[in-house]
Write a protein that holds these residues in place. Structure first.
Motif, PDB file in Angstrom:
ATOM      1  N   HIS A 160       0.911  -1.285  -0.019  1.00 19.79           N
ATOM      2  CA  HIS A 160      -0.082   0.049   0.113  1.00 19.79           C
ATOM      3  C   HIS A 160       0.809   1.304   0.042  1.00 19.79           C
ATOM      4  CE1 HIS A 160       0.954  -0.652   4.330  1.00 19.79           C
ATOM      5  NE2 HIS A 160       0.648   0.543   4.591  1.00 19.79           N
ATOM      6  N   VAL A 161       0.268   2.321   0.094  1.00 14.50           N
ATOM      7  CA  VAL A 161       0.951   3.469  -0.227  1.00 14.50           C
ATOM      8  C   VAL A 161       0.893   4.522   1.234  1.00 14.50           C
ATOM      9  CG1 VAL A 161       1.285   5.933  -1.538  1.00 14.50           C
ATOM     10  CG2 VAL A 161       1.087   3.606  -2.679  1.00 14.50           C
ATOM     11  N   HIS A 162       1.870   5.385   1.727  1.00 15.74           N
ATOM     12  CA  HIS A 162       1.592   6.153   2.968  1.00 15.74           C
ATOM     13  C   HIS A 162       1.811   7.445   2.233  1.00 15.74           C
ATOM     14  CE1 HIS A 162       2.851   3.463   6.385  1.00 15.74           C
ATOM     15  NE2 HIS A 162       2.038   2.795   5.730  1.00 15.74           N
ATOM     16  N   VAL A 163       0.849   8.179   2.393  1.00 15.43           N
ATOM     17  CA  VAL A 163       0.901   9.582   2.031  1.00 15.43           C
ATOM     18  C   VAL A 163       1.092  10.685   3.133  1.00 15.43           C
ATOM     19  CG1 VAL A 163      -0.486  11.510   0.705  1.00 15.43           C
ATOM     20  CG2 VAL A 163      -0.706   9.000  -0.117  1.00 15.43           C
ATOM     21  N   SER A 164       1.860  11.670   2.974  1.00 12.56           N
ATOM     22  CA  SER A 164       2.223  12.408   4.157  1.00 12.56           C
ATOM     23  C   SER A 164       2.468  13.644   3.467  1.00 12.56           C
ATOM     24  CB  SER A 164       3.303  11.824   5.055  1.00 12.56           C
ATOM     25  OG  SER A 164       4.456  11.596   4.340  1.00 12.56           O
ATOM     26  N   THR A 165       2.480  14.840   4.508  1.00 14.88           N
ATOM     27  CA  THR A 165       2.954  15.925   3.761  1.00 14.88           C
ATOM     28  C   THR A 165       3.778  16.725   4.790  1.00 14.88           C
ATOM     29  OG1 THR A 165       1.011  17.291   5.250  1.00 14.88           O
ATOM     30  CG2 THR A 165       0.579  16.392   2.864  1.00 14.88           C
ATOM     31  N   ASP A 166       4.540  17.524   4.273  1.00 20.03           N
ATOM     32  CA  ASP A 166       5.602  18.481   4.952  1.00 20.03           C
ATOM     33  C   ASP A 166       6.524  17.839   5.866  1.00 20.03           C
ATOM     34  OD1 ASP A 166       4.224  20.740   3.545  1.00 20.03           O
ATOM     35  OD2 ASP A 166       2.755  20.766   5.176  1.00 20.03           O
ATOM     36  N   ALA A 174       6.422  12.077   8.044  1.00 22.08           N
ATOM     37  CA  ALA A 174       6.212  10.785   7.486  1.00 22.08           C
ATOM     38  C   ALA A 174       5.681   9.926   8.821  1.00 22.08           C
ATOM     39  CB  ALA A 174       7.570  10.114   7.280  1.00 22.08           C
ATOM     40  N   ASP A 175       5.631  10.212   9.939  1.00 18.18           N
ATOM     41  CA  ASP A 175       4.940   9.500  10.976  1.00 18.18           C
ATOM     42  C   ASP A 175       3.434   9.732  10.991  1.00 18.18           C
ATOM     43  OD1 ASP A 175       7.149   8.091  11.560  1.00 18.18           O
ATOM     44  OD2 ASP A 175       7.629   9.325  13.169  1.00 18.18           O
ATOM     45  N   ASP A 176       3.043  10.571  10.384  1.00 21.69           N
ATOM     46  CA  ASP A 176       1.524  11.148  10.146  1.00 21.69           C
ATOM     47  C   ASP A 176       1.100  11.055   8.728  1.00 21.69           C
ATOM     48  OD1 ASP A 176      -0.850  12.303  10.750  1.00 21.69           O
ATOM     49  OD2 ASP A 176      -0.234  14.353  10.619  1.00 21.69           O
ATOM     50  N   TYR A 177       0.791   9.721   8.559  1.00 24.88           N
ATOM     51  CA  TYR A 177       0.662   9.350   7.074  1.00 24.88           C
ATOM     52  C   TYR A 177      -1.058   8.852   6.994  1.00 24.88           C
ATOM     53  CZ  TYR A 177       1.728   4.859   9.114  1.00 24.88           C
ATOM     54  OH  TYR A 177       1.601   3.618  10.084  1.00 24.88           O
ATOM     55  N   PRO A 188      -3.698  23.990   4.490  1.00 28.38           N
ATOM     56  CA  PRO A 188      -3.775  25.709   4.251  1.00 28.38           C
ATOM     57  C   PRO A 188      -2.954  26.174   2.884  1.00 28.38           C
ATOM     58  CG  PRO A 188      -2.317  24.944   5.867  1.00 28.38           C
ATOM     59  CD  PRO A 188      -2.811  23.602   5.385  1.00 28.38           C
ATOM     60  N   PRO A 189      -3.181  27.505   2.676  1.00 22.61           N
ATOM     61  CA  PRO A 189      -2.656  28.153   1.712  1.00 22.61           C
ATOM     62  C   PRO A 189      -1.168  28.209   1.913  1.00 22.61           C
ATOM     63  CG  PRO A 189      -4.398  29.392   2.304  1.00 22.61           C
ATOM     64  CD  PRO A 189      -4.441  28.212   3.335  1.00 22.61           C
ATOM     65  N   GLY A 190      -0.383  28.034   0.882  1.00 19.16           N
ATOM     66  CA  GLY A 190       1.032  28.090   0.829  1.00 19.16           C
ATOM     67  C   GLY A 190       1.964  26.902   0.131  1.00 19.16           C
ATOM     68  N   LYS A 191       3.329  26.737   0.262  1.00 22.40           N
ATOM     69  CA  LYS A 191       3.600  25.624  -0.355  1.00 22.40           C
ATOM     70  C   LYS A 191       3.875  24.420   0.864  1.00 22.40           C
ATOM     71  CE  LYS A 191       6.938  28.059  -3.275  1.00 22.40           C
ATOM     72  NZ  LYS A 191       7.246  27.784  -4.409  1.00 22.40           N
ATOM     73  N   HIS A 192       3.544  23.236   0.137  1.00 22.77           N
ATOM     74  CA  HIS A 192       3.637  21.729   0.710  1.00 22.77           C
ATOM     75  C   HIS A 192       4.189  20.790   0.023  1.00 22.77           C
ATOM     76  CE1 HIS A 192       0.764  23.594   3.876  1.00 22.77           C
ATOM     77  NE2 HIS A 192       0.036  24.217   2.761  1.00 22.77           N
ATOM     78  N   THR A 193       4.924  20.024   0.759  1.00 23.33           N
ATOM     79  CA  THR A 193       5.612  18.989   0.200  1.00 23.33           C
ATOM     80  C   THR A 193       4.553  17.715   0.449  1.00 23.33           C
ATOM     81  OG1 THR A 193       7.683  19.649   0.667  1.00 23.33           O
ATOM     82  CG2 THR A 193       7.477  17.521   0.125  1.00 23.33           C
ATOM     83  N   VAL A 194       4.256  17.157  -0.683  1.00 26.26           N
ATOM     84  CA  VAL A 194       3.385  15.850  -0.631  1.00 26.26           C
ATOM     85  C   VAL A 194       4.245  14.458  -0.795  1.00 26.26           C
ATOM     86  CG1 VAL A 194       1.209  14.880  -1.399  1.00 26.26           C
ATOM     87  CG2 VAL A 194       1.391  17.131  -1.138  1.00 26.26           C
ATOM     88  N   SER A 195       4.266  13.851  -0.187  1.00 26.41           N
ATOM     89  CA  SER A 195       5.188  12.349  -0.307  1.00 26.41           C
ATOM     90  C   SER A 195       4.474  11.205  -0.365  1.00 26.41           C
ATOM     91  CB  SER A 195       6.240  12.462   0.874  1.00 26.41           C
ATOM     92  OG  SER A 195       6.900  13.349   1.023  1.00 26.41           O
ATOM     93  N   GLU A 200       8.107  12.233  -4.222  1.00 22.48           N
ATOM     94  CA  GLU A 200       7.510  13.632  -3.416  1.00 22.48           C
ATOM     95  C   GLU A 200       7.459  14.871  -4.505  1.00 22.48           C
ATOM     96  OE1 GLU A 200      11.114  16.063  -1.086  1.00 22.48           O
ATOM     97  OE2 GLU A 200       9.880  14.549  -0.021  1.00 22.48           O
ATOM     98  N   ILE A 201       6.499  15.423  -4.022  1.00 28.16           N
ATOM     99  CA  ILE A 201       6.248  17.032  -4.900  1.00 28.16           C
ATOM    100  C   ILE A 201       6.072  17.993  -4.156  1.00 28.16           C
ATOM    101  CG2 ILE A 201       5.402  15.730  -7.149  1.00 28.16           C
ATOM    102  CD1 ILE A 201       2.428  16.532  -6.022  1.00 28.16           C
ATOM    103  N   THR A 202       6.318  19.394  -4.642  1.00 26.85           N
ATOM    104  CA  THR A 202       5.935  20.449  -3.847  1.00 26.85           C
ATOM    105  C   THR A 202       4.769  21.027  -4.740  1.00 26.85           C
ATOM    106  OG1 THR A 202       8.217  20.657  -3.109  1.00 26.85           O
ATOM    107  CG2 THR A 202       6.717  22.592  -3.044  1.00 26.85           C
ATOM    108  N   VAL A 203       3.896  21.395  -3.958  1.00 27.79           N
ATOM    109  CA  VAL A 203       2.563  21.955  -4.416  1.00 27.79           C
ATOM    110  C   VAL A 203       2.388  23.449  -3.690  1.00 27.79           C
ATOM    111  CG1 VAL A 203       1.396  19.877  -5.169  1.00 27.79           C
ATOM    112  CG2 VAL A 203       0.829  20.817  -2.888  1.00 27.79           C
ATOM    113  N   ASN A 204       1.898  24.346  -4.381  1.00 23.80           N
ATOM    114  CA  ASN A 204       1.344  25.767  -3.821  1.00 23.80           C
ATOM    115  C   ASN A 204       0.008  25.761  -3.558  1.00 23.80           C
ATOM    116  OD1 ASN A 204       1.776  28.531  -2.780  1.00 23.80           O
ATOM    117  ND2 ASN A 204       1.424  29.056  -5.020  1.00 23.80           N
TER     118      ASN A 204
END
Length: 140
Positions: free
Chosen positions: A67-73, A76-79, A93-100, A116-120
């Motif tokens: 399976h896949v763990h999706v986490s942000t910023d 990694a332990d909060d997936y 929230p608004p702003g830059k975030h890393t999605v892994s 991972e990617i960075t989104v705004n």
């Protein structure tokens, strides 16, 4: 002459090793996982579809499949456990975030592939949320 031969053999070894890797640089036969959408650096709403692909079949943890763990910023332990693509990311929230994303075995140990990617996040809009494929109630 002998030195030239060794150098040429070394070059052949490098070429052979390069041919054994996949497009993501993983050795042939290794698990792969890549984020397909949104693009790295994309502007998104606080809710958006995260599309990923893997050369491994994924499914629920009780199925024995990966399976896949999706986490942000970097958290990694909060997936969120995800068993299908696309997955609806919500509530950023608004702003830059890393999605892994990280490919995990059924027992949650690493399967050795991640991306991972960075989104705004530019606002509160986004695609209509879809039912999430998660084993846990928490998440985004």
């Amino acid at each position: 002459m002998k030195r030239f031969f060794l150098t040429a053999a070394g070059c052949l070894l490098v070429v052979s090793c390069g041919a054994a890797t996949g497009s993501t640089g993983s050795p042939a036969g290794s698990p792969t996982l890549s984020i397909e959408a949104p693009a790295d650096g994309a502007n998104v709403g606080s809710s958006f579809a995260l599309e990923f692909s893997s050369n491994e079949e994924i499914g629920a943890t009780d199925s024995g499949k990966n399976h896949v763990h999706v986490s942000t910023d970097g958290q990694a332990d909060d997936y969120t456990v995800v068993t299908a693509s696309p997955f609806q990311v919500t509530g950023l929230p608004p702003g830059k975030h890393t999605v892994s994303v990280a490919l995990q075995h059924a027992d949650h140990s690493s399967a050795g592939a991640s991306d991972e990617i960075t989104v705004n996040v530019t606002g509160s809009g986004g695609g209509a949320p879809s039912e999430r494929q998660s084993d846990y109630g928490g998440g985004y």
